[in-house]
Design a protein around this motif. Structure first.
Motif, PDB file in Angstrom:
ATOM      1  N   GLY A  15       0.799  -1.218   0.000  1.00 46.76           N
ATOM      2  CA  GLY A  15       0.000   0.000   0.000  1.00 46.76           C
ATOM      3  C   GLY A  15       0.832   1.269   0.000  1.00 46.76           C
ATOM      4  N   TYR A  16       0.165   2.392  -0.156  1.00 50.83           N
ATOM      5  CA  TYR A  16       0.769   3.722  -0.256  1.00 50.83           C
ATOM      6  C   TYR A  16       1.271   4.160   1.118  1.00 50.83           C
ATOM      7  CZ  TYR A  16       0.933   8.696  -1.689  1.00 50.83           C
ATOM      8  OH  TYR A  16       1.304   9.979  -1.983  1.00 50.83           O
ATOM      9  N   LEU A  17       2.567   4.430   1.227  1.00 47.52           N
ATOM     10  CA  LEU A  17       3.184   4.693   2.519  1.00 47.52           C
ATOM     11  C   LEU A  17       2.560   5.875   3.267  1.00 47.52           C
ATOM     12  CD1 LEU A  17       5.258   4.149   4.694  1.00 47.52           C
ATOM     13  CD2 LEU A  17       6.940   5.445   3.338  1.00 47.52           C
ATOM     14  N   PRO A  18       2.350   7.056   2.651  1.00 44.99           N
ATOM     15  CA  PRO A  18       1.741   8.153   3.410  1.00 44.99           C
ATOM     16  C   PRO A  18       0.381   7.799   4.007  1.00 44.99           C
ATOM     17  CG  PRO A  18       2.723   8.996   1.399  1.00 44.99           C
ATOM     18  CD  PRO A  18       2.763   7.500   1.302  1.00 44.99           C
ATOM     19  N   LEU A  19      -0.406   7.001   3.288  1.00 40.70           N
ATOM     20  CA  LEU A  19      -1.708   6.589   3.830  1.00 40.70           C
ATOM     21  C   LEU A  19      -1.501   5.679   5.031  1.00 40.70           C
ATOM     22  CD1 LEU A  19      -4.761   6.318   3.851  1.00 40.70           C
ATOM     23  CD2 LEU A  19      -4.557   4.544   2.081  1.00 40.70           C
ATOM     24  N   ARG A  20      -0.571   4.752   4.953  1.00 45.90           N
ATOM     25  CA  ARG A  20      -0.336   3.838   6.066  1.00 45.90           C
ATOM     26  C   ARG A  20       0.195   4.587   7.290  1.00 45.90           C
ATOM     27  NH1 ARG A  20       3.596   0.497   4.913  1.00 45.90           N
ATOM     28  NH2 ARG A  20       4.177   1.273   2.843  1.00 45.90           N
ATOM     29  N   GLU A  21       0.961   5.646   7.047  1.00 45.68           N
ATOM     30  CA  GLU A  21       1.465   6.448   8.159  1.00 45.68           C
ATOM     31  C   GLU A  21       0.337   7.182   8.870  1.00 45.68           C
ATOM     32  OE1 GLU A  21       5.982   7.458   6.546  1.00 45.68           O
ATOM     33  OE2 GLU A  21       4.308   8.789   6.035  1.00 45.68           O
ATOM     34  N   TRP A  22      -0.537   7.816   8.106  1.00 48.09           N
ATOM     35  CA  TRP A  22      -1.668   8.521   8.719  1.00 48.09           C
ATOM     36  C   TRP A  22      -2.640   7.545   9.374  1.00 48.09           C
ATOM     37  CZ3 TRP A  22      -1.916  13.238  10.201  1.00 48.09           C
ATOM     38  CH2 TRP A  22      -1.145  14.216   9.567  1.00 48.09           C
ATOM     39  N   LEU A  23      -2.813   6.401   8.766  1.00 46.45           N
ATOM     40  CA  LEU A  23      -3.743   5.412   9.311  1.00 46.45           C
ATOM     41  C   LEU A  23      -3.232   4.861  10.643  1.00 46.45           C
ATOM     42  CD1 LEU A  23      -6.400   3.998   8.734  1.00 46.45           C
ATOM     43  CD2 LEU A  23      -5.152   2.307   7.373  1.00 46.45           C
ATOM     44  N   ALA A  24      -1.940   4.617  10.741  1.00 48.22           N
ATOM     45  CA  ALA A  24      -1.363   4.127  12.002  1.00 48.22           C
ATOM     46  C   ALA A  24      -1.602   5.131  13.124  1.00 48.22           C
ATOM     47  CB  ALA A  24       0.129   3.870  11.826  1.00 48.22           C
ATOM     48  N   GLU A  25      -1.440   6.420  12.831  1.00 50.52           N
ATOM     49  CA  GLU A  25      -1.674   7.459  13.841  1.00 50.52           C
ATOM     50  C   GLU A  25      -3.147   7.544  14.219  1.00 50.52           C
ATOM     51  OE1 GLU A  25      -1.447  12.315  13.966  1.00 50.52           O
ATOM     52  OE2 GLU A  25       0.193  11.236  12.974  1.00 50.52           O
ATOM     53  N   TYR A  26      -4.020   7.486  13.233  1.00 55.54           N
ATOM     54  CA  TYR A  26      -5.469   7.583  13.476  1.00 55.54           C
ATOM     55  C   TYR A  26      -5.969   6.397  14.306  1.00 55.54           C
ATOM     56  CZ  TYR A  26     -10.466   7.310  12.446  1.00 55.54           C
ATOM     57  OH  TYR A  26     -11.826   7.189  12.550  1.00 55.54           O
ATOM     58  N   LEU A  27      -5.538   5.187  13.978  1.00 55.18           N
ATOM     59  CA  LEU A  27      -5.999   3.996  14.691  1.00 55.18           C
ATOM     60  C   LEU A  27      -5.510   3.988  16.135  1.00 55.18           C
ATOM     61  CD1 LEU A  27      -5.543   1.249  11.928  1.00 55.18           C
ATOM     62  CD2 LEU A  27      -7.699   2.190  12.789  1.00 55.18           C
ATOM     63  N   LEU A  28      -4.321   4.508  16.370  1.00 53.48           N
ATOM     64  CA  LEU A  28      -3.819   4.580  17.736  1.00 53.48           C
ATOM     65  C   LEU A  28      -4.669   5.526  18.573  1.00 53.48           C
ATOM     66  CD1 LEU A  28      -1.659   3.919  19.872  1.00 53.48           C
ATOM     67  CD2 LEU A  28      -0.327   5.852  18.978  1.00 53.48           C
ATOM     68  N   ILE A  29      -5.009   6.687  18.028  1.00 57.47           N
ATOM     69  CA  ILE A  29      -5.774   7.694  18.768  1.00 57.47           C
ATOM     70  C   ILE A  29      -7.208   7.239  19.008  1.00 57.47           C
ATOM     71  CG2 ILE A  29      -6.708  10.041  18.644  1.00 57.47           C
ATOM     72  CD1 ILE A  29      -4.191  10.796  17.049  1.00 57.47           C
ATOM     73  N   THR A  30      -7.846   6.677  17.995  1.00 61.01           N
ATOM     74  CA  THR A  30      -9.277   6.371  18.092  1.00 61.01           C
ATOM     75  C   THR A  30      -9.573   4.978  18.629  1.00 61.01           C
ATOM     76  OG1 THR A  30      -9.334   5.602  15.783  1.00 61.01           O
ATOM     77  CG2 THR A  30      -9.818   7.935  16.198  1.00 61.01           C
ATOM     78  N   ARG A  31      -8.678   4.003  18.400  1.00 65.23           N
ATOM     79  CA  ARG A  31      -8.984   2.628  18.795  1.00 65.23           C
ATOM     80  C   ARG A  31      -7.909   1.983  19.649  1.00 65.23           C
ATOM     81  NH1 ARG A  31     -12.665  -0.222  16.337  1.00 65.23           N
ATOM     82  NH2 ARG A  31     -12.540  -1.255  18.355  1.00 65.23           N
ATOM     83  N   GLY A  32      -6.814   2.665  19.904  1.00 69.08           N
ATOM     84  CA  GLY A  32      -5.744   2.072  20.687  1.00 69.08           C
ATOM     85  C   GLY A  32      -4.986   0.981  19.956  1.00 69.08           C
ATOM     86  N   VAL A  33      -5.076   0.976  18.617  1.00 63.12           N
ATOM     87  CA  VAL A  33      -4.333  -0.009  17.825  1.00 63.12           C
ATOM     88  C   VAL A  33      -2.869   0.401  17.804  1.00 63.12           C
ATOM     89  CG1 VAL A  33      -3.994  -0.961  15.506  1.00 63.12           C
ATOM     90  CG2 VAL A  33      -6.308  -0.643  16.410  1.00 63.12           C
ATOM     91  N   ARG A  34      -2.001  -0.518  18.218  1.00 68.92           N
ATOM     92  CA  ARG A  34      -0.571  -0.206  18.292  1.00 68.92           C
ATOM     93  C   ARG A  34       0.150  -0.901  17.139  1.00 68.92           C
ATOM     94  NH1 ARG A  34       1.115  -1.567  24.355  1.00 68.92           N
ATOM     95  NH2 ARG A  34      -0.300  -3.339  24.049  1.00 68.92           N
ATOM     96  N   CYS A  35       0.585  -0.104  16.190  1.00 66.86           N
ATOM     97  CA  CYS A  35       1.254  -0.685  15.028  1.00 66.86           C
ATOM     98  C   CYS A  35       2.115   0.360  14.343  1.00 66.86           C
ATOM     99  CB  CYS A  35       0.242  -1.252  14.037  1.00 66.86           C
ATOM    100  SG  CYS A  35      -0.752   0.005  13.214  1.00 66.86           S
ATOM    101  N   ALA A  36       3.114  -0.098  13.621  1.00 62.71           N
ATOM    102  CA  ALA A  36       3.908   0.755  12.752  1.00 62.71           C
ATOM    103  C   ALA A  36       3.276   0.743  11.360  1.00 62.71           C
ATOM    104  CB  ALA A  36       5.341   0.234  12.684  1.00 62.71           C
ATOM    105  N   PRO A  37       3.564   1.746  10.530  1.00 59.25           N
ATOM    106  CA  PRO A  37       3.002   1.759   9.168  1.00 59.25           C
ATOM    107  C   PRO A  37       3.295   0.497   8.370  1.00 59.25           C
ATOM    108  CG  PRO A  37       3.956   3.893   9.684  1.00 59.25           C
ATOM    109  CD  PRO A  37       4.322   2.983  10.817  1.00 59.25           C
ATOM    110  N   ASP A  38       4.463  -0.137   8.628  1.00 58.52           N
ATOM    111  CA  ASP A  38       4.783  -1.334   7.844  1.00 58.52           C
ATOM    112  C   ASP A  38       4.041  -2.577   8.322  1.00 58.52           C
ATOM    113  OD1 ASP A  38       6.109  -1.885  10.189  1.00 58.52           O
ATOM    114  OD2 ASP A  38       8.114  -1.963   9.314  1.00 58.52           O
ATOM    115  N   GLN A  39       3.146  -2.416   9.312  1.00 53.96           N
ATOM    116  CA  GLN A  39       2.268  -3.519   9.721  1.00 53.96           C
ATOM    117  C   GLN A  39       0.880  -3.400   9.101  1.00 53.96           C
ATOM    118  OE1 GLN A  39       3.677  -3.003  14.179  1.00 53.96           O
ATOM    119  NE2 GLN A  39       2.377  -4.818  14.036  1.00 53.96           N
TER     120      GLN A  39
END
Length: 493
Positions: A169-193
């Motif tokens: 997938g597109y790296l900038p999207l995965r970076e923003w998604l990792a930040e969003y999921l951590l804030i809203t759902r407590g999902v702990r992951c790096a963009p490469d996950q």
């Protein structure tokens, strides 16, 4: 219609050329490769293409015109006749307008899985339409298309995102998604996950292929999402069903199931279709059980972005370190169904396996919409849009609730769940498939609740989507459903 290319005609120069061309054109007309009304290439083009004399081509065409297979139009060319001669021989299995196969020469058999899919009810092979009340369809009229189109214009001619890209997938999207999921759902992951997929169904198909061998045992909550069941059945998995408690997975039943489970599929924050939420204590018990039994958990949160509580519960994925959890999400509910984009969050040790399977199944997902979503999130539009929809959908759900209370109860009950995009009506003593068909014919989307129950316990109800409705459509729906319930006098079991 463009003239067909006849370059694949095989001409043997040791045999009469005109006879070969005549036979070849007759065969193509009879078997439907040259359909009625199709224009033939010019005689000059045919002679050059086939490397035969133009005179041979002209004589053949004239013969076919005389026999009624071809017809000329002055100044336009030669066409296949729409009314072919009565003596033309049409083998049943080759006639272009005959769908039946010759029983003497059947086609080779299909897979057992494909035959099984054909035997399923219509609902299980159809995707939601744009009818009001179609489950899972957002309010498209409220979508900020002006902002979206502006971002589209900024990206549409960028060379790098018009190539194939990386299957992850597109790296900038995965970076923003990792930040969003951590804030809203407590999902702990790096963009490469994070792996971007072509929607939720592909994410499930990838999980099935990564984890399952033929005849592996898996666990699924019941009632449950039929798409997950189909993904696991594609690997010939043995599906063991786990019942619900308070409309969520009954974790206490898991130790009682005496099978060697490979994975468990659950929808803990919006149990689909019943809408229950798995409480924190139960989530911990589920993780304890998974650790003890070395069982993967597929946490499908595609439907949980909008809830009565604002931000949903913390995800199973982030509750502990190194959890054996695969998190599935989707952009289709929050943004546009036409995007067909979802995502997987997987533990680092198995990322390469997931990316390899994704690469084989479909390759990279289209980069252009990924780039637009990345900017949509970066500029704050995603959060603003989802907050606005949260309030809008809650008002719609509450209005629908009042209508059902006033006009349908006690014959029908609205099952109160956590999600505000959906509404589930219980319709005891009625055939929900009959109700569903009648509602569809009237222009209302829905899905029968009974088809989500793999045990076929004859539960009756309707799965609805309130998000893509207005107030008059909700009122008309309730009035028509009340009429159907009063007119349904058939005996029920």
């Amino acid at each position: 219609m463009n003239a067909p290319d006849l370059s694949d005609l095989s001409i043997n120069r040791n045999k009469p050329l005109q006879k070969q061309l005549y036979k070849a054109l007759i065969e193509r007309i009879i078997n439907g490769r040259l359909l009625a009304g199709v224009k033939l290439p010019s005689s000059r083009r045919m002679s050059e293409c086939l490397d035969i004399s133009r005179n041979t081509v002209t004589q053949t065409i004239e013969q076919l015109k005389n026999e009624g297979f071809l017809t000329s139009r002055v100044g336009k060319g030669v066409f296949v006749s729409k009314n072919l001669p009565s003596f033309a021989n049409y083998p049943d299995e080759r006639h272009p307008h005959n769908d039946t196969l010759n029983s003497a020469t059947p086609l080779p058999s299909l897979s057992v899985y494909s035959q099984m899919l054909n035997s399923y009810p219509r609902f299980m092979s159809q995707w939601p339409t744009l009818l009001p009340f179609s489950p899972g369809v957002p309010d498209l009229k409220a979508f900020p298309f002006s902002i979206w189109n502006k971002l589209y214009r900024q990206h549409q001619d960028r060379i790098p995102i018009n190539g194939y890209g990386n299957p992850i997938g597109y790296l900038p999207l995965r970076e923003w998604l990792a930040e969003y999921l951590l804030i809203t759902r407590g999902v702990r992951c790096a963009p490469d996950q994070i792996i971007i997929t072509n929607g939720r169904q592909e994410a499930l198909n990838i999980c099935a292929k990564v984890f399952l061998e033929q005849n592996d045992s898996i666990l699924m909550e019941n009632p449950g999402f039929w798409g997950a069941k189909l993904a696991f059945e594609s690997m010939n998995a043995k599906i063991n069903l786990v019942g619900l408690k308070n409309n969520h997975l009954d974790v206490d039943l898991l130790p009682q199931i005496n099978v060697s489970e490979k994975l468990l599929y659950t929808t803990p924050t919006y149990q689909y279709p019943m809408g229950g939420i798995l409480p924190p204590l139960e989530r911990n018990k589920l993780l304890d059980w998974a650790d003890k039994n070395q069982c993967w958990i597929i946490e499908d949160e595609s439907n949980s972005i909008f809830s009565f509580n604002g931000n949903p519960y913390a995800a199973l994925q982030g509750m502990r370190n190194n959890t054996p959890v695969i998190f599935i999400g989707s952009f289709n509910r929050a943004l546009l169904p036409s995007l067909r984009l979802g995502y997987l969050v997987v533990p680092k040790p198995v990322v390469s396996s997931f990316v390899s399977v994704k690469s084989v199944i479909s390759g990279p997902s289209t980069l252009l919409p990924q780039a637009i979503i990345a900017d949509f999130m970066n500029e704050g539009h995603f959060v603003r849009h989802t907050r606005r929809m949260q309030k809008k959908y809650q008002k719609k759900w509450e209005h629908f609730h009042r209508l059902t209370q006033n006009r349908l109860e006690p014959n029908v009950n609205l099952i109160t769940g956590s999600g505000i995009m959906f509404a589930v009506l219980s319709t005891p003593h009625h055939d929900d498939k009959w109700l569903s068909e009648k509602l569809h014919k009237k222009g209302f989307g829905n899905a029968p609740l009974s088809l989500s129950d793999a045990n076929e316990k004859k539960i009756s109800g309707l799965i609805l989507g309130c998000a893509n409705t207005n107030s008059s459509q909700r009122e008309n729906f309730v009035d028509y459903l009340a009429h159907l319930l009063n007119s349904d006098k058939r005996p029920t079991s």
